[in-house]
Design an enzyme around this catalytic site. Sequence first.
Site, PDB file in Angstrom:
ATOM      1  N   ASN A   1      25.913 -10.990 -39.176  1.00 49.43           N
ATOM      2  CA  ASN A   1      25.538 -12.326 -38.693  1.00 49.43           C
ATOM      3  C   ASN A   1      26.778 -12.914 -38.009  1.00 49.43           C
ATOM      4  O   ASN A   1      27.843 -12.286 -37.957  1.00 49.43           O
ATOM      5  CB  ASN A   1      25.054 -13.204 -39.854  1.00 49.43           C
ATOM      6  CG  ASN A   1      24.402 -14.488 -39.372  1.00 49.43           C
ATOM      7  OD1 ASN A   1      23.524 -14.462 -38.501  1.00 49.43           O
ATOM      8  ND2 ASN A   1      24.812 -15.626 -39.896  1.00 49.43           N
ATOM      9  N   LYS A   2      26.616 -14.093 -37.475  1.00 46.53           N
ATOM     10  CA  LYS A   2      27.694 -14.735 -36.704  1.00 46.53           C
ATOM     11  C   LYS A   2      29.035 -14.676 -37.435  1.00 46.53           C
ATOM     12  O   LYS A   2      29.100 -14.868 -38.646  1.00 46.53           O
ATOM     13  CB  LYS A   2      27.271 -16.188 -36.425  1.00 46.53           C
ATOM     14  CG  LYS A   2      28.219 -17.030 -35.615  1.00 46.53           C
ATOM     15  CD  LYS A   2      28.629 -16.406 -34.306  1.00 46.53           C
ATOM     16  CE  LYS A   2      27.466 -16.007 -33.419  1.00 46.53           C
ATOM     17  NZ  LYS A   2      27.851 -15.062 -32.336  1.00 46.53           N
TER      18      LYS A   2
ATOM     19  N   GLN B   1      27.627 -23.018 -32.559  1.00 49.59           N
ATOM     20  CA  GLN B   1      26.163 -23.087 -32.680  1.00 49.59           C
ATOM     21  C   GLN B   1      25.737 -24.009 -33.821  1.00 49.59           C
ATOM     22  O   GLN B   1      24.659 -24.601 -33.767  1.00 49.59           O
ATOM     23  CB  GLN B   1      25.573 -21.680 -32.925  1.00 49.59           C
ATOM     24  CG  GLN B   1      25.620 -20.759 -31.715  1.00 49.59           C
ATOM     25  CD  GLN B   1      26.861 -19.894 -31.717  1.00 49.59           C
ATOM     26  OE1 GLN B   1      27.921 -20.309 -32.195  1.00 49.59           O
ATOM     27  NE2 GLN B   1      26.760 -18.695 -31.182  1.00 49.59           N
TER      28      GLN B   1
ATOM     29  N   ASP C   1      21.567 -10.702 -37.691  1.00 48.50           N
ATOM     30  CA  ASP C   1      21.302 -10.041 -36.408  1.00 48.50           C
ATOM     31  C   ASP C   1      20.910  -8.583 -36.596  1.00 48.50           C
ATOM     32  O   ASP C   1      20.226  -8.003 -35.755  1.00 48.50           O
ATOM     33  CB  ASP C   1      22.521 -10.136 -35.499  1.00 48.50           C
ATOM     34  CG  ASP C   1      22.639 -11.546 -34.958  1.00 48.50           C
ATOM     35  OD1 ASP C   1      23.082 -12.425 -35.717  1.00 48.50           O
ATOM     36  OD2 ASP C   1      22.219 -11.776 -33.808  1.00 48.50           O
TER      37      ASP C   1
HETATM   38  O1  MRU Z   1      25.523 -15.278 -30.882  1.00 44.98           O
HETATM   39  P1  MRU Z   1      24.243 -15.896 -31.343  1.00 44.98           P
HETATM   40  O2  MRU Z   1      24.197 -17.378 -31.213  1.00 44.98           O
HETATM   41  O3  MRU Z   1      23.038 -15.210 -30.735  1.00 44.98           O
HETATM   42  O4  MRU Z   1      24.221 -15.565 -32.903  1.00 44.98           O
HETATM   43  C1  MRU Z   1      23.136 -15.975 -33.658  1.00 44.98           C
HETATM   44  C2  MRU Z   1      23.276 -15.707 -35.104  1.00 44.98           C
HETATM   45  O5  MRU Z   1      24.242 -15.167 -35.569  1.00 44.98           O
HETATM   46  C3  MRU Z   1      22.076 -16.048 -35.941  1.00 44.98           C
HETATM   47  O6  MRU Z   1      22.459 -16.438 -37.211  1.00 44.98           O
HETATM   48  C4  MRU Z   1      21.170 -14.805 -36.039  1.00 44.98           C
HETATM   49  O7  MRU Z   1      20.896 -14.309 -34.762  1.00 44.98           O
HETATM   50  C5  MRU Z   1      19.912 -15.090 -36.752  1.00 44.98           C
HETATM   51  S1  MRU Z   1      18.825 -16.107 -35.817  1.00 44.98           S
HETATM   52  C6  MRU Z   1      17.419 -16.340 -36.713  1.00 44.98           C
END
Ligand code: MRU
Length: 351
Positions: free
Chosen positions: A252-253, A201, A242
């Site tokens: 978070n990711k 991402q 998240d």
């Molecule tokens: O798996 P994803 O791409 O949905 O994960 C996204 C993240 O980890 C973002 O950093 C998080 O959702 C915050 S978005 C403002």
Amino acid sequence: MAFESKIRPIEWIDGYSRMVDQTVIPYEYKFINITKGDDMFHAIRDMIVRGAPAIGIAGAHGIVLYAQEGMGKYNDINAFKSWLLEKCDYMATSRPTAVNLMWACSEQKKVIENSKSDINGLIKELTAKAIEIEKDDIERCKKIGDYGAEVVPKGATILTHCNAGALATGGYGTALGVVRSAYAKDNTIKVFADETRPRQQGARLTTFELVMDNIPVTLITDGMCSYFMNKGMIDMVVVGADRIAANGDAANKIGTYTVAIAAKYHNIPFYVAAPLSTIDTSISSGKEIPIEERSHEEVTHINGKRICAEGVNIINPGFDVTPHELIAGIITEKGILRPDYNKSIAEVFLK
Ligand code: MRU
């Protein structure tokens, strides 16, 4: 001060939801129209739309789509309502970690439970709520951006992980909202974006939207962050979240925790930027946050091509939890929360 993004990842258009297909960026920038509730469920699960606030908005849109479909099936408002409440619970399971999704579905449940209208009237109320959640998110992100910009040193290089940008929200970003607001005040700031394996991402989405907005960005691979911190080339870290527990532990990711540990070692402030809808006060610590397990193919393949031996074992957690001790501040639309988070988080919900 706002530095508008050109990106609107998800928008309610008359009777359907229009979203940017995030699975094909940066090769293509195209929109998909979602007209059915089940299609929205799959769009969230398959990450056509992704990022915690954006999937909250998508969930709210999806409930309206289900309601539109149910209109022809039900005459009795009570039967319609109980069917739709089940759809809200179902939509909330499309991904497990980001609490914004559950929050938005429960906001739609409140609309259903409190409505005194007939079926037509209820659909209007659900549509209004979905649009409110969408528009409100952009405003919240701008406030997050402005509070965050106050702690960005002049000329700073900011490291971010994954994509917490316009694409992940209503259209401004949380971590990248801080970048946008800081850049509007000081166009000498720069961003380092982690690639963010396995789904990249950072490489695919964060660089795409910053290049589109002409904000200087350098792409690095995930293992490089300590190297650049050690060289004094990173001044602060800002990431999204998240789900944040009542004690400030933040999911978070996957890979975020590693960045936070490296930042602590090098004495670099590590901030989490998120709206209050990301805070789950029903859980006392990050240990209770459900972590999504994703397909093994995300690890074994890149762009459809196998990168490892057949038969290798794979584990693929989508998120990790950064312990609150590593977090210098949580930047919200109501200001920057500081440790002790049990106290500052409890207080912000009373404001
Ligand atoms: O798996 P994803 O791409 O949905 O994960 C996204 C993240 O980890 C973002 O950093 C998080 O959702 C915050 S978005 C403002």
